[in-house]
Design an enzyme around this catalytic site. Structure first.
Site, PDB file in Angstrom:
ATOM      1  N   ASP A 150       0.742  -1.268  -0.075  1.00 26.70           N
ATOM      2  CA  ASP A 150      -0.082  -0.227   0.012  1.00 26.70           C
ATOM      3  C   ASP A 150       0.957   1.271  -0.024  1.00 26.70           C
ATOM      4  O   ASP A 150       2.054   1.262  -0.056  1.00 26.70           O
ATOM      5  CB  ASP A 150      -0.804  -0.136   1.452  1.00 26.70           C
ATOM      6  N   ASP A 205      -9.745   3.801  -4.119  1.00 24.08           N
ATOM      7  CA  ASP A 205     -10.370   2.413  -3.775  1.00 24.08           C
ATOM      8  C   ASP A 205     -11.956   2.416  -4.149  1.00 24.08           C
ATOM      9  O   ASP A 205     -12.418   3.455  -4.545  1.00 24.08           O
ATOM     10  CB  ASP A 205     -10.664   2.598  -2.223  1.00 24.08           C
TER      11      ASP A 205
END
Ligand code: GAL
Length: 403
Positions: A150, A205
Site C-alpha cells: 500500500d 479505492d
C-alpha cells in the site's frame, strides 16, 4: 589499495543489484483470488480466513481459477517485536501467520498478505519503510506467495524507489512472490512498474456502488472510465489493477455485478473476489465462476480490452484473444433499456472476410456465425451487459498446430 576499493565497489553493486527485478514467470495471466478488504476491512481473524479458504474449494471457485487468499490490512499487532520483526495481532491470529499459510497451502491455494511502503499502513499498523529486507525474509518464512503493498504514510518518499526496494528485498529473500503495488495510480505506475511488479492499482479505492464519487472511494462507473488508455501497458506478468471485485456486495444489483465482472474480464483485470463467501447467493457464485468469461480474462495472449465506441446508452468494449478470436461486450450504463443494431461485416475490429462463430455468453447460446446471422437488433437492459465471444471458424495452420 585501488584493487581493494574496486573489489568492494563491485561487491556493493552486486548486493544492490544482483537481485534486482521481480520474479519472472509469475502472473502470466491476471491473478485470481479473494481479498478480505472490501467486505471486512480490519475486522479479520484466522477463523474467517480459514473458512473462506474452505469455501473457495467447496464452492468450486478454486476449480474455476481463484487461487490467492489475500489477508489485507488489519492482521498485524500495533508494534513490531523487540527484534523489529512483524508480528500478527495475537487475538485475531493466535496460531500465527505461518500456520495460516500452511492451512491455505493445504487446500491447494496460495497465501497473500498486505503491508505498506510507508512507515504505517492506512490503519496505523507497522509499515515496511526501513524494514523491507527483514520483512521479505519474514514473509518467505511464513510461505507468503503474494504481497499487496500500500501507499499510506509516505510523505517525501519516491514511489519508484520505495517499491523497487521492496521488490529487490522479495527477490533477495528467494521465495517467488507476486508483487502487487497499491499506489492508487498517483505516480502512474503503469509507466515504470513493469520490471518491479506484477500488477499495480490504477485508481483510488473501489466501493460497492454503481455510480458515485467520494474523496477516498469510487463507484464502478468512475473506476471503469479511468481505465481508458491504459491498455497498452498491460500484458503477461504485468497488469493494470482497477481494484478488487465488489461482485455480490450489497451496493450493487445483480445486473451491476454482472456488468462489473464482465468488464473486469474484458479489461484483463486481476479477479480478486471481495464478498463474504460464507453468505454468497447462488447468483453471485454463478457470476464469479462464469467459466467462459474467466477464459476471456485469462486468455494467454494477455491483451487488455478497450472501449471501441460509445453512444448515449451504449458502449462497445472489445478484447482481442488468442488465435484471432475476439470478445465483445455491449454495455448500457444508463437507467433505461437501450437498443443496438449489430452488423458484424462492418464491425471495426473484425476481419470482414473471416467467419466467426458467435457465442452469447450470459444466456449460453450459440447464435450462428458472423455470416449466417450478420445483422440484428438487441436490447441491453439498464446497467447490464451482453457479452459475445467470436471464435474464428478457420484458424491459421500455425494456430491449429499451437493448440
Ligand atoms: C487502501 C487500499 C485498499 C486497502 C486499504 C487498507 O490504501 O487501496 O485496497 O488495502 O488501504 O487500509
Amino acid at each position: 589499495m585501488k584493487k581493494l576499493i574496486l573489489f568492494f565497489l563491485v561487491l556493493l553493486f552486486n548486493i544492490q543489484y544482483c537481485h534486482a527485478g521481480k520474479f519472472e514467470n509469475l502472473a502470466l495471466t491476471p491473478p485470481m483470488g479473494w481479498n478480505s478488504w472490501n467486505t471486512f476491512e480490519v475486522n479479520i481473524n484466522e477463523k474467517l480466513i480459514m473458512e473462506t479458504a474452505d469455501i473457495l474449494v467447496s464452492s468450486g471457485m478454486k476449480e474455476a481459477g481463484y487461487e490467492y487468499v489475500v489477508v489485507d490490512d488489519g492482521w498485524e499487532a500495533m508494534e513490531r517485536d523487540k527484534m523489529g520483526n512483524l508480528i500478527p495481532d495475537p487475538q485475531k491470529f493466535p496460531s500465527g501467520m505461518k500456520a495460516l499459510g500452511d492451512y491455505i497451502h493445504s487446500k491447494g491455494l496460495k497465501f497473500g498478505i498486505h503491508n505498506c511502503a510507508g512507515t504505517k499502513t492506512c490503519n496505523g499498523f507497522p509499515g515496511a519503510r526501513g524494514y523491507e529486507y527483514q520483512d521479505a525474509r519474514t514473509y518467505a518464512s511464513w510461505g507468503v506467495d503474494y504481497l499487496k503493498h500500500d501507499w499510506c504514510s509516505t510523505t517525501n518518499i519516491s514511489a519508484r524507489e520505495a517499491y523497487a526496494t521492496m521488490s529487490n528485498a522479495l527477490r533477495a529473500a528467494g521465495r517467488p512472490v507476486v508483487f502487487s503495488l497499491c499506489e492508487w495510480g498517483t505516480d502512474k505506475p503503469w509507466e515504470w512498474a513493469k520490471d518491479i511488479a506484477h500488477l499495480w492499482r490504477t485508481t483510488g479505492d473501489i466501493t460497492d456502488c454503481y455510480d458515485c464519487q467520494e474523496v477516498y472511494s469510487l463507484g464502478f462507473l468512475q473506476i471503469l472510465a479511468m481505465q481508458e488508455g491504459l491498455e497498452k501497458y498491460a500484458g503477461p506478468g504485468h497488469w493494470n489493477d482497477p481494484d478488487m471485485l465488489e461482485v455480490g456486495n450489497p451496493g450493487l444489483t445483480v445486473s451491476e455485478s454482472r456488468s462489473h465482472f464482465s468488464l473486469w474480464c474484458i479489461l484483463a483485470a486481476p479477479l480478486m473476489a471481495g464478498n463474504d463467501l460464507r453468505s454468497m447467493t447462488d447468483e453471485t457464485l454463478a457470476i464469479l465462476t462464469n467459466r467462459e468469461l474467466i477464459a476471456i480474462n485469462q486468455d494467454a495472449l494477455g491483451k487488455q480490452g478497450y472501449k471501441m465506441i460509445e453512444h448515449p446508452g451504449k458502449e462497445i468494449w472489445v478484447k482481442e484473444l488468442s488465435s484471432g478470436d475476439w470478445a465483445v461486450c455491449l454495455f448500457n450504463p444508463t437507467g433505461q433499456p437501450s437498443k443496438m443494431r449489430i452488423k458484424w461485416p462492418q464491425f471495426w475490429v473484425l476481419d470482414s472476410k473471416t467467419e466467426y462463430e458467435v457465442r452469447d455468453i450470459w444466456p449460453q447460446k450459440d447464435l450462428g456465425t458472423t455470416q449466417t446471422k450478420n445483422d440484428f437488433f438487441v436490447t441491453i437492459e439498464p446497467h447490464d451487459v451482453i457479452v459475445y465471444r467470436l471464435n474464428k471458424t478457420q484458424k491459421d495452420d500455425h494456430e491449429t498446430e499451437k493448440k
